[in-house]
Scaffold this motif. Structure first.
Motif, short mmCIF file in Angstrom:
data_model
loop_
_atom_site.label_atom_id
_atom_site.label_comp_id
_atom_site.label_asym_id
_atom_site.label_seq_id
_atom_site.Cartn_x
_atom_site.Cartn_y
_atom_site.Cartn_z
N TYR A 54 0.86 -1.17 0.00
CA TYR A 54 0.00 0.00 0.00
C TYR A 54 0.91 1.23 0.00
CZ TYR A 54 -3.72 -3.29 1.16
OH TYR A 54 -4.62 -4.32 1.15
N GLN A 55 0.33 2.41 -0.10
CA GLN A 55 1.14 3.61 -0.21
C GLN A 55 2.08 3.79 0.98
OE1 GLN A 55 0.77 5.29 -3.14
NE2 GLN A 55 2.63 6.40 -2.61
N GLN A 144 -5.50 -3.47 -9.52
CA GLN A 144 -4.58 -3.20 -8.42
C GLN A 144 -5.03 -1.97 -7.63
OE1 GLN A 144 -0.62 -2.91 -10.04
NE2 GLN A 144 -0.70 -4.94 -10.97
N TRP A 145 -5.48 -0.95 -8.33
CA TRP A 145 -5.99 0.25 -7.67
C TRP A 145 -7.20 -0.06 -6.79
CZ3 TRP A 145 -10.67 2.96 -8.27
CH2 TRP A 145 -10.71 4.24 -7.68
N LEU A 146 -8.10 -0.88 -7.32
CA LEU A 146 -9.27 -1.26 -6.53
C LEU A 146 -8.87 -2.03 -5.28
CD1 LEU A 146 -11.85 -2.45 -9.24
CD2 LEU A 146 -11.95 -0.37 -7.85
N ARG A 148 -6.18 -1.84 -3.57
CA ARG A 148 -5.55 -0.97 -2.58
C ARG A 148 -6.57 -0.22 -1.72
NH1 ARG A 148 -1.29 -0.66 -6.43
NH2 ARG A 148 0.59 -1.50 -5.45
N TRP A 149 -7.82 -0.20 -2.16
CA TRP A 149 -8.85 0.42 -1.34
C TRP A 149 -9.32 -0.51 -0.22
CZ3 TRP A 149 -10.34 5.35 -0.98
CH2 TRP A 149 -9.94 6.22 -1.99
N LEU A 150 -8.94 -1.79 -0.30
CA LEU A 150 -9.20 -2.69 0.82
C LEU A 150 -8.26 -2.37 1.97
CD1 LEU A 150 -9.63 -6.30 -0.64
CD2 LEU A 150 -11.36 -4.94 0.52
N HIS A 151 -8.78 -2.34 3.17
CA HIS A 151 -7.90 -2.15 4.33
C HIS A 151 -6.92 -3.31 4.40
CE1 HIS A 151 -6.59 -1.85 8.50
NE2 HIS A 151 -7.01 -0.60 8.48
#
Length: 259
Positions: A54-55, A144-146, A148-151
């Motif tokens: 993640y970021q 992949q972007w989607l 990353r929205w998962l905790h």
């Protein structure tokens, strides 16, 4: 010149490997033993069973391995890391924090007077449409972007359990189910087929080296060219070493002297 080492497929952190802490320590001991002889180390993918950055968050664990890699990098040893099909989702942590050199595509390079073609190997020559479909999803930047929205508390367990399910389907010693497919022969083994086709247009390649398949293979393709598949660091503990003149496929046994 100093030795050049090639390893792959440790799948560190796999929930399907009961001895995973011991396995990580064994890998770290190997890296420690070769550090004074190594000019570069090429890790050809799937060193982690699931790595997703993640970021501002990276996966928990692997401290011994990452610490040893950081030490090697600080010593001036090049540590090259190729993303595989279990660790596609690298951002910049391994490069910035551990000093690795990241490769997302196959690499052709000259070492001494020899030409090497290096890749993890997933997707090369493999016509299995199910694998190619899933691989396409994994590599899709929107997917992949989607994800990353998962905790991370949801995303990491999901990824680790997905990888565990994949491993248990192929490891009879762990699940009693079907084994990883053995070597299928020159006419059916996807990576051998790929190498032969690639060689027709690039006859200057001396060595193809791949991971991915979890089999040990050292096969002569022509009067000057060989293909090596590196096995794994789960049960085989295999690696390749190039000393400037010769390329060997070796097994690591603790307590023995190694190239």
């Amino acid at each position: 010149m100093k030795n050049i080492y090639f390893i792959s497929d440790a799948h560190l952190g796999s929930l399907a490997i009961p001895h995973r802490r011991q396995q990580e320590r064994r890998l770290v001991r190997f890296l420690d033993e070769i550090k004074d002889k190594a000019g570069a180390i090429y890790m050809l993918g799937d060193m982690f069973d699931f790595w997703f950055e993640y970021q501002t968050v990276v996966p928990k664990g692997f401290t011994r391995f990452l610490g040893k890699v950081s030490e090697l990098s600080d010593m001036g040893i090049e540590v090259h890391y190729f993303t595989g099909n279990h660790d596609i989702w690298c951002l910049d942590y391994l490069e910035k924090e551990c000093g690795m050199i990241l490769h997302r595509q196959p690499l052709t390079l000259e070492i001494g007077d020899q030409t090497f073609y290096l890749a993890h190997g997933d997707g090369l020559g493999d016509k299995d449409w199910k694998f190619q479909f899933i691989r396409g999803i994994f590599h899709n930047t929107f997917c992949q972007w989607l994800f990353r929205w998962l905790h991370p508390a949801l995303g990491m367990p999901f990824g680790l359990n997905w990888a565990k399910h994949s491993r248990l389907k192929r490891e009879p010693s762990l699940s009693g189910e079907a084994a990883e497919a053995p070597y299928q022969g020159e006419d059916k083994e996807p990576l051998v087929i790929f190498a032969k086709q690639y060689l027709k247009e690039h006859p200057d390649v001396d060595f193809f080296i791949f991971g991915h398949r979890h089999i040990e293979l050292d096969l002569v393709l022509s009067h000057r060219t060989r293909i090596l598949i590196l096995g794994d660091w789960i049960s085989q503990f295999t690696y390749a070493v190039y000393d400037g003149e010769h390329l060997f496929l070796e097994n690591y046994a603790e307590g023995e002297e190694h190239c």
